[in-house]
Design an enzyme around this catalytic site. Structure first.
Site, PDB file in Angstrom:
ATOM      1  N   GLU A 254      -4.976  -7.431   6.440  1.00 10.24           N
ATOM      2  CA  GLU A 254      -3.741  -6.638   6.442  1.00 10.24           C
ATOM      3  C   GLU A 254      -2.671  -7.470   5.748  1.00 10.24           C
ATOM      4  O   GLU A 254      -2.260  -8.510   6.278  1.00 10.24           O
ATOM      5  CB  GLU A 254      -3.380  -6.314   7.900  1.00 10.24           C
ATOM      6  CG  GLU A 254      -2.517  -5.099   8.034  1.00 10.24           C
ATOM      7  CD  GLU A 254      -3.115  -3.870   7.381  1.00 10.24           C
ATOM      8  OE1 GLU A 254      -4.253  -3.507   7.706  1.00 10.24           O
ATOM      9  OE2 GLU A 254      -2.443  -3.274   6.516  1.00 10.24           O
ATOM     10  N   SER A 255      -2.257  -7.015   4.571  1.00 10.89           N
ATOM     11  CA  SER A 255      -1.366  -7.852   3.766  1.00 10.89           C
ATOM     12  C   SER A 255      -0.017  -8.096   4.435  1.00 10.89           C
ATOM     13  O   SER A 255       0.593  -9.149   4.244  1.00 10.89           O
ATOM     14  CB  SER A 255      -1.182  -7.236   2.373  1.00 10.89           C
ATOM     15  OG  SER A 255      -0.610  -5.950   2.478  1.00 10.89           O
TER      16      SER A 255
ATOM     17  N   CYS B 101      -8.769  -7.352  -1.994  1.00 14.26           N
ATOM     18  CA  CYS B 101      -8.133  -6.277  -1.222  1.00 14.26           C
ATOM     19  C   CYS B 101      -6.760  -6.724  -0.697  1.00 14.26           C
ATOM     20  O   CYS B 101      -5.832  -6.871  -1.491  1.00 14.26           O
ATOM     21  CB  CYS B 101      -9.065  -5.787  -0.120  1.00 14.26           C
ATOM     22  SG  CYS B 101      -8.646  -4.131   0.441  1.00 14.26           S
TER      23      CYS B 101
ATOM     24  N   ARG C 178      -0.658   0.269  -2.347  1.00 15.35           N
ATOM     25  CA  ARG C 178      -1.482   0.020  -1.159  1.00 15.35           C
ATOM     26  C   ARG C 178      -2.120   1.304  -0.647  1.00 15.35           C
ATOM     27  O   ARG C 178      -1.581   2.386  -0.820  1.00 15.35           O
ATOM     28  CB  ARG C 178      -0.624  -0.571  -0.035  1.00 15.35           C
ATOM     29  CG  ARG C 178      -0.142  -1.961  -0.320  1.00 15.35           C
ATOM     30  CD  ARG C 178       0.718  -2.480   0.815  1.00 15.35           C
ATOM     31  NE  ARG C 178      -0.019  -2.534   2.068  1.00 15.35           N
ATOM     32  CZ  ARG C 178       0.552  -2.655   3.254  1.00 15.35           C
ATOM     33  NH1 ARG C 178       1.862  -2.740   3.363  1.00 15.35           N
ATOM     34  NH2 ARG C 178      -0.185  -2.689   4.345  1.00 15.35           N
TER      35      ARG C 178
ATOM     36  N   ILE D 225     -12.276  -0.336   1.099  1.00 16.84           N
ATOM     37  CA  ILE D 225     -11.838   0.002   2.454  1.00 16.84           C
ATOM     38  C   ILE D 225     -10.300  -0.017   2.494  1.00 16.84           C
ATOM     39  O   ILE D 225      -9.695  -1.075   2.361  1.00 16.84           O
ATOM     40  CB  ILE D 225     -12.380  -1.014   3.489  1.00 16.84           C
ATOM     41  CG1 ILE D 225     -13.907  -1.104   3.419  1.00 16.84           C
ATOM     42  CG2 ILE D 225     -11.908  -0.644   4.900  1.00 16.84           C
ATOM     43  CD1 ILE D 225     -14.491  -2.262   4.221  1.00 16.84           C
ATOM     44  N   ARG D 226      -9.690   1.136   2.611  1.00 18.06           N
ATOM     45  CA  ARG D 226      -8.216   1.242   2.540  1.00 18.06           C
ATOM     46  C   ARG D 226      -7.692   0.341   1.408  1.00 18.06           C
ATOM     47  O   ARG D 226      -6.773  -0.459   1.580  1.00 18.06           O
ATOM     48  CB  ARG D 226      -7.558   0.889   3.881  1.00 18.06           C
ATOM     49  CG  ARG D 226      -7.778   1.974   4.936  1.00 18.06           C
ATOM     50  CD  ARG D 226      -6.972   1.738   6.189  1.00 18.06           C
ATOM     51  NE  ARG D 226      -7.205   0.431   6.731  1.00 18.06           N
ATOM     52  CZ  ARG D 226      -6.276  -0.528   6.834  1.00 18.06           C
ATOM     53  NH1 ARG D 226      -5.045  -0.302   6.458  1.00 18.06           N
ATOM     54  NH2 ARG D 226      -6.599  -1.699   7.318  1.00 18.06           N
TER      55      ARG D 226
ATOM     56  N   HIS E 118     -14.369  -5.470  -1.899  1.00 17.25           N
ATOM     57  CA  HIS E 118     -14.712  -6.576  -0.991  1.00 17.25           C
ATOM     58  C   HIS E 118     -16.064  -7.208  -1.319  1.00 17.25           C
ATOM     59  O   HIS E 118     -17.058  -6.904  -0.647  1.00 17.25           O
ATOM     60  CB  HIS E 118     -14.798  -6.044   0.441  1.00 17.25           C
ATOM     61  CG  HIS E 118     -13.496  -5.659   1.040  1.00 17.25           C
ATOM     62  ND1 HIS E 118     -12.659  -6.562   1.654  1.00 17.25           N
ATOM     63  CD2 HIS E 118     -12.885  -4.459   1.127  1.00 17.25           C
ATOM     64  CE1 HIS E 118     -11.590  -5.932   2.100  1.00 17.25           C
ATOM     65  NE2 HIS E 118     -11.702  -4.659   1.795  1.00 17.25           N
TER      66      HIS E 118
ATOM     67  N   GLU F 158     -17.112  -9.882  -0.365  1.00 18.50           N
ATOM     68  CA  GLU F 158     -17.563 -10.618   0.833  1.00 18.50           C
ATOM     69  C   GLU F 158     -18.347  -9.723   1.791  1.00 18.50           C
ATOM     70  O   GLU F 158     -18.923 -10.212   2.757  1.00 18.50           O
ATOM     71  CB  GLU F 158     -16.360 -11.265   1.543  1.00 18.50           C
ATOM     72  CG  GLU F 158     -15.405 -10.328   2.274  1.00 18.50           C
ATOM     73  CD  GLU F 158     -14.366  -9.655   1.367  1.00 18.50           C
ATOM     74  OE1 GLU F 158     -14.599  -9.543   0.141  1.00 18.50           O
ATOM     75  OE2 GLU F 158     -13.331  -9.215   1.906  1.00 18.50           O
TER      76      GLU F 158
HETATM   77  N1  GLN Z   1      -4.818  -1.661   3.607  1.00 18.65           N
HETATM   78  C1  GLN Z   1      -4.700  -3.075   3.683  1.00 18.65           C
HETATM   79  C2  GLN Z   1      -3.326  -3.545   3.204  1.00 18.65           C
HETATM   80  O1  GLN Z   1      -2.595  -2.762   2.710  1.00 18.65           O
HETATM   81  C3  GLN Z   1      -5.795  -3.750   2.872  1.00 18.65           C
HETATM   82  C4  GLN Z   1      -7.131  -3.348   3.425  1.00 18.65           C
HETATM   83  C5  GLN Z   1      -8.230  -4.334   3.232  1.00 18.65           C
HETATM   84  O2  GLN Z   1      -8.013  -5.529   2.932  1.00 18.65           O
HETATM   85  N2  GLN Z   1      -9.426  -3.843   3.434  1.00 18.65           N
HETATM   86  O3  GLN Z   1      -2.988  -4.687   3.348  1.00 18.65           O
END
Ligand code: GLN
Length: 194
Positions: A47-48, A78, A104, A133-134, A170, A172
């Site tokens: 989560e940034s 990400c 984002r 993923i998001r 990702h 990883e």
């Molecule tokens: N949605 C997250 C963000 O905005 C990033 C998601 C992720 O690293 N999988 O920080």
């Protein structure tokens, strides 16, 4: 070569597992002094906004910027990509080092996660399994930034600026270590001077 993995929050353990599999020594990076021990830095998914808050609290923003300015290789996946970016379209602490504009959560919610075969400049040997993923997308890049991968509709999902690499997806979270190998290759780590 010792690879540091930023371990403030997020899936740093998964990056370390990939590095273990390919025989690269790694260190969890939480404090400025941890950076002194590493030759390269990977910033994971997560989560940034949390990265930003914790990095400010632990005094990590300036040391990571100095690490990048010294020409050491840094890769954000990400949330790590968002943390590298100059413009994230809202007010949150980032490093602001990479000349990219990011949107984002551009692909929807967690339930909208997907995997797609990608062709990435510098990563040979057939499609690479990109896990989204998001994920953020890169809306635009500055003149010093090289686009390394786009989706079929033209959306930018990987880019490089000198010693900085950014991927929306990702690596990883797959068994395929080719992007890690690319990042740690001499081709990438050789600093580009302009
Ligand atoms: N949605 C997250 C963000 O905005 C990033 C998601 C992720 O690293 N999988 O920080």
């Amino acid at each position: 070569m010792i690879a540091g993995v930023l371990a403030l929050q997020g899936d740093f353990a998964e990056h370390i597992a990939v590095l273990d599999r390919i025989g690269v020594a790694s260190v969890e990076v939480r404090l400025p002094r941890d950076l002194e021990r590493v030759d390269a830095l990977i910033m994971p998914g997560g989560e940034s906004t949390t990265f930003g808050k914790l990095a400010v609290r632990w005094g990590m923003i300036e040391p990571i910027c100095a690490f990048i300015q010294a020409g050491k290789p840094v890769w954000g996946t990400c949330a790590g990509l968002i943390f590298l970016a100059r413009d994230v379209g809202r007010d949150q602490p980032t490093l602001g080092m990479m000349d990219i504009k990011v949107r984002r959560n551009a692909f929807g919610r967690q339930a909208d996660s997907f995997t797609m075969g990608l062709h990435i400049v510098g990563v040979p040997g057939g499609p690479y399994p990109g896990v989204f993923i998001r994920a953020p997308l890169i809306e635009s890049v500055g003149s010093d930034v090289e686009v390394l991968c786009t989706l079929p509709d033209g959306t930018i999902v990987a880019a490089r600026q000198g010693n900085m690499l950014a991927t929306s997806f990702h690596p990883e979270l797959t068994r395929d270590a080719r992007v890690h190998e690319f990042f740690l290759s001499t081709e990438f780590t050789r600093v580009q001077t302009r």
